[in-house]
Design a protein around this motif. Structure first.
Motif, PDB file in Angstrom:
ATOM      1  N   ALA A  73       6.435  -7.030 -11.696  1.00 42.89           N
ATOM      2  CA  ALA A  73       7.871  -7.171 -11.446  1.00 42.89           C
ATOM      3  C   ALA A  73       8.143  -7.615 -10.011  1.00 42.89           C
ATOM      4  N   VAL A  74       7.392  -7.086  -9.055  1.00 46.07           N
ATOM      5  CA  VAL A  74       7.569  -7.497  -7.659  1.00 46.07           C
ATOM      6  C   VAL A  74       7.265  -8.986  -7.508  1.00 46.07           C
ATOM      7  N   SER A  86      16.864  -1.901  -6.305  1.00 41.06           N
ATOM      8  CA  SER A  86      15.730  -2.768  -6.636  1.00 41.06           C
ATOM      9  C   SER A  86      14.455  -1.964  -6.833  1.00 41.06           C
ATOM     10  N   LEU A  87      14.236  -0.999  -5.978  1.00 37.95           N
ATOM     11  CA  LEU A  87      13.043  -0.162  -6.121  1.00 37.95           C
ATOM     12  C   LEU A  87      13.057   0.591  -7.445  1.00 37.95           C
ATOM     13  N   GLN A 128      13.951   7.982  -8.255  1.00 39.36           N
ATOM     14  CA  GLN A 128      14.723   8.136  -7.022  1.00 39.36           C
ATOM     15  C   GLN A 128      13.894   8.697  -5.880  1.00 39.36           C
ATOM     16  N   LYS A 129      13.071   9.712  -6.163  1.00 41.43           N
ATOM     17  CA  LYS A 129      12.279  10.301  -5.085  1.00 41.43           C
ATOM     18  C   LYS A 129      11.318   9.281  -4.499  1.00 41.43           C
ATOM     19  N   THR A 130      10.607   8.559  -5.368  1.00 35.71           N
ATOM     20  CA  THR A 130       9.665   7.546  -4.890  1.00 35.71           C
ATOM     21  C   THR A 130      10.388   6.466  -4.096  1.00 35.71           C
ATOM     22  N   ALA A 131      11.525   6.006  -4.614  1.00 34.68           N
ATOM     23  CA  ALA A 131      12.296   4.979  -3.909  1.00 34.68           C
ATOM     24  C   ALA A 131      12.701   5.453  -2.521  1.00 34.68           C
ATOM     25  N   GLU A 143       0.833  -1.205   0.000  1.00 36.27           N
ATOM     26  CA  GLU A 143       0.000   0.000   0.000  1.00 36.27           C
ATOM     27  C   GLU A 143       0.868   1.255   0.000  1.00 36.27           C
ATOM     28  N   LEU A 144       2.015   1.191   0.677  1.00 35.41           N
ATOM     29  CA  LEU A 144       2.926   2.339   0.714  1.00 35.41           C
ATOM     30  C   LEU A 144       3.437   2.686  -0.674  1.00 35.41           C
ATOM     31  N   ILE A 145       3.963   1.704  -1.398  1.00 40.30           N
ATOM     32  CA  ILE A 145       4.539   2.012  -2.707  1.00 40.30           C
ATOM     33  C   ILE A 145       3.472   2.478  -3.688  1.00 40.30           C
ATOM     34  N   VAL A 146       2.285   1.907  -3.606  1.00 41.24           N
ATOM     35  CA  VAL A 146       1.187   2.347  -4.471  1.00 41.24           C
ATOM     36  C   VAL A 146       0.816   3.795  -4.151  1.00 41.24           C
TER      37      VAL A 146
END
Length: 210
Positions: A96-97, A111-112, A120-123, A32-35
């Protein structure tokens, strides 16, 4: 650029003032965080939080998202900026995950950044939120605050990040959170609340309202 003394004062003031600062995005796990972070690019956290409950209800985990119907995802996030690209990237990211990381969202930068839609910012936001990584993420608020406070003169978020890391060195995740909230509610793009600002004495910005 600021003196070491000024940088230390800015750093400590931000950390002390926003010691409990955390993301305003709502999430329960790393999926949920990455989304949520991917959706938040050029979109407000408030809008993302309105979108994600229905999205997570329909696609509750990375496996469900990997098999999602593109049109359905687009419909669920269509009030978000750039929803067409984001919908495609969400599904590609999830695939991919599942394929490359056994369904577990990776929490290292390389990996992110290998995932669709993750720069980069999202990672860095995912890393600092998930594991408290000592990384800086520069969004529009951090960029504005950095320049108003004379911490950077860089023209890009990436170069600004380099300046902030060199200046602050430690507690970067906490400082990111603090600068986001500071920029969102006090050091606003228009009509900054300078008379209420805890850093007014250290600010020499041309935008300063006296």
């Amino acid at each position: 650029m600021r003196s070491k003394k000024d940088i230390l004062n800015i750093k400590q003031t931000l950390i002390d003032t926003f010691k409990d600062a955390k993301s305003e995005l709502k999430f329960k796990n790393h999926y949920e965080l990455i989304v949520a972070v991917m959706l938040s690019a050029q979109c407000t956290d408030k809008r993302v939080n309105l979108i994600t409950p229905a999205l997570f209800s329909e696609y509750p985990d990375v496996f469900a998202m990997a098999n999602a119907n593109l049109a359905s995802v687009k419909m669920l996030i269509n009030s978000c900026s750039f929803f067409n690209n984001k919908a495609e990237n969400l599904i590609k990211m999830a695939k991919a995950v599942v394929a490359d990381f056994n369904g577990v969202v990776p929490l290292d930068e390389a990996s992110l950044k290998s995932l669709a839609g993750v720069g980069q910012k999202t990672a860095h936001v995912v890393m600092l939120e998930a594991v408290g990584a000592n990384v800086m993420a520069v969004d529009t608020h951090v960029f504005r605050v950095s320049h108003r406070l004379g911490l950077s003169r860089a023209k890009t978020p990436e170069a600004t990040e380099v300046d902030l890391v060199a200046a602050f060195k430690t507690e970067l995740g906490k400082l990111h959170q603090a600068m986001v909230l500071f920029g969102r509610y006090t050091c606003k793009a228009t009509k900054p609340l300078c008379k209420e600002c805890v850093l007014a004495g250290l600010c020499k910005s041309k935008d300063k309202i006296v």
